[in-house]
Scaffold this motif. Structure first.
Motif, short mmCIF file in Angstrom:
data_model
loop_
_atom_site.label_atom_id
_atom_site.label_comp_id
_atom_site.label_asym_id
_atom_site.label_seq_id
_atom_site.Cartn_x
_atom_site.Cartn_y
_atom_site.Cartn_z
N ILE A 48 12.57 21.06 46.97
CA ILE A 48 12.01 22.15 47.77
C ILE A 48 12.37 21.95 49.24
N VAL A 49 12.30 20.71 49.70
CA VAL A 49 12.56 20.42 51.11
C VAL A 49 14.05 20.46 51.44
N LEU A 50 14.86 19.79 50.64
CA LEU A 50 16.28 19.65 50.96
C LEU A 50 17.15 20.82 50.49
N ILE A 51 16.91 21.26 49.28
CA ILE A 51 17.76 22.30 48.69
C ILE A 51 17.14 23.68 48.86
N GLU A 52 15.88 23.69 49.30
CA GLU A 52 15.12 24.92 49.47
C GLU A 52 14.91 25.67 48.16
N TRP A 53 14.60 24.88 47.11
CA TRP A 53 14.18 25.51 45.86
C TRP A 53 12.93 26.32 46.14
N PRO A 54 12.74 27.39 45.41
CA PRO A 54 11.50 28.15 45.62
C PRO A 54 10.30 27.35 45.09
N CYS A 55 9.21 27.43 45.81
CA CYS A 55 7.98 26.76 45.38
C CYS A 55 7.09 27.81 44.72
N VAL A 56 6.70 27.54 43.51
CA VAL A 56 5.89 28.48 42.74
C VAL A 56 4.57 28.76 43.46
N LEU A 57 3.96 27.74 44.01
CA LEU A 57 2.67 27.92 44.68
C LEU A 57 2.81 28.75 45.96
N THR A 58 3.90 28.56 46.69
CA THR A 58 4.13 29.37 47.89
C THR A 58 4.32 30.83 47.50
N GLU A 59 5.09 31.06 46.45
CA GLU A 59 5.31 32.43 45.99
C GLU A 59 3.98 33.07 45.56
N LEU A 60 3.15 32.33 44.84
CA LEU A 60 1.87 32.85 44.39
C LEU A 60 0.95 33.15 45.57
N GLU A 61 0.87 32.22 46.51
CA GLU A 61 0.01 32.44 47.67
C GLU A 61 0.51 33.61 48.51
N ASN A 62 1.81 33.72 48.70
CA ASN A 62 2.35 34.85 49.46
C ASN A 62 2.09 36.17 48.76
N TRP A 63 2.18 36.19 47.45
CA TRP A 63 1.89 37.39 46.67
C TRP A 63 0.44 37.82 46.90
N ALA A 64 -0.47 36.84 46.85
CA ALA A 64 -1.88 37.14 47.06
C ALA A 64 -2.13 37.58 48.51
N ARG A 65 -1.48 36.93 49.45
CA ARG A 65 -1.63 37.30 50.86
C ARG A 65 -1.16 38.74 51.08
N LEU A 66 -0.05 39.10 50.46
CA LEU A 66 0.49 40.45 50.61
C LEU A 66 -0.51 41.48 50.11
N HIS A 67 -1.17 41.18 48.99
CA HIS A 67 -2.12 42.12 48.40
C HIS A 67 -3.46 42.18 49.14
N THR A 68 -3.71 41.22 50.01
CA THR A 68 -4.95 41.26 50.80
C THR A 68 -4.68 41.71 52.23
N GLY A 69 -3.43 42.03 52.54
CA GLY A 69 -3.10 42.51 53.87
C GLY A 69 -2.91 41.40 54.90
N GLU A 71 -0.78 38.13 56.60
CA GLU A 71 0.64 37.84 56.79
C GLU A 71 1.09 36.77 55.79
N VAL A 72 2.32 36.89 55.33
CA VAL A 72 2.87 35.91 54.39
C VAL A 72 3.38 34.71 55.16
N MET A 73 3.50 33.60 54.46
CA MET A 73 4.02 32.38 55.08
C MET A 73 5.54 32.47 55.10
N ASP A 74 6.11 32.66 56.27
CA ASP A 74 7.55 32.82 56.39
C ASP A 74 8.31 31.55 56.04
N LYS A 75 7.83 30.41 56.51
CA LYS A 75 8.56 29.16 56.33
C LYS A 75 7.93 28.23 55.31
N GLY A 76 6.94 28.67 54.60
CA GLY A 76 6.36 27.87 53.54
C GLY A 76 5.07 27.16 53.92
N PHE A 77 4.52 26.50 52.94
CA PHE A 77 3.22 25.86 53.03
C PHE A 77 3.16 24.79 54.12
#
Length: 129
Positions: A48-69, A71-77
Motif C-alpha cells: 500500500i505504501v510503496l506500490i500504492e495498492w488500493p486499501c480496502v478500508l480507505t475505499e470503504l471509508e471514502n465511500w461512506a464519507r461521500l454518502h454523508t457529505g 470530504e474524502v481522504m485524498d491521500k489515504g488514512f
C-alpha cells in the motif's frame, strides 16, 4: 446514519490494522503461529505504501464519507489521521523507518524464540562393533 456507522467502523478497523502492522509481530513471541499472518499483513501494508495498492478500508471509508457529505481522504488514512498528528509532516520518512525497525525487531525476537523453543536434536547412538 448507516453510512456514518460504516465510516466510523472502517476508521476504527484502520487504526486496529495499523496497530497490528506495527506491533503485531510481537504477538508471535507468545504465539509463534501468528508470525506468517503478520508477515502477510505487513507485506500488504508495504505494498500500500510503496506500490500504492488500493486499501480496502480507505475505499470503504471514502465511500461512506461521500454518502454523508464529508470530504474524502485524498491521500489515504495515514496522511489524513496520523501525519501531522503523531509526527510532523516533514518526518514521514523517519516515521516509516522507525516503523520498519519496530517490525524487524519484532520478527527477529519471534524467530529467536522459535529457534530457542525447538528441542535440540538428539545425539545419534554410537555404532557398536
Amino acid at each position: 446514519m448507516p453510512y456514518e456507522l460504516i465510516g466510523t467502523a472502517a476508521m476504527l478497523l484502520h487504526f486496529a490494522f495499523f496497530g497490528y502492522v506495527v506491533l503485531g509481530g510481537f504477538l508471535a513471541w507468545r504465539f509463534p503461529r501468528a508470525l506468517p499472518v503478520h508477515i502477510a499483513v505487513a507485506a500488504y501494508a508495504l505494498g500500500i505504501v510503496l506500490i500504492e495498492w488500493p486499501c480496502v478500508l480507505t475505499e470503504l471509508e471514502n465511500w461512506a464519507r461521500l454518502h454523508t457529505g464529508r470530504e474524502v481522504m485524498d491521500k489515504g488514512f495515514i496522511d489524513h489521521y496520523l501525519t501531522g498528528v503523531l509526527y510532523p509532516r516533514e518526518h514521514l520518512l523517519t516515521s516509516r523507518i522507525v516503523i520498519a525497525a519496530v517490525i524487524a525487531a519484532s520478527w527477529a525476537g519471534a524467530v529467536r524464540r522459535l529457534v530457542r523453543s525447538r528441542p535440540a536434536a538428539a545425539p545419534e547412538p554410537a555404532a557398536r562393533s
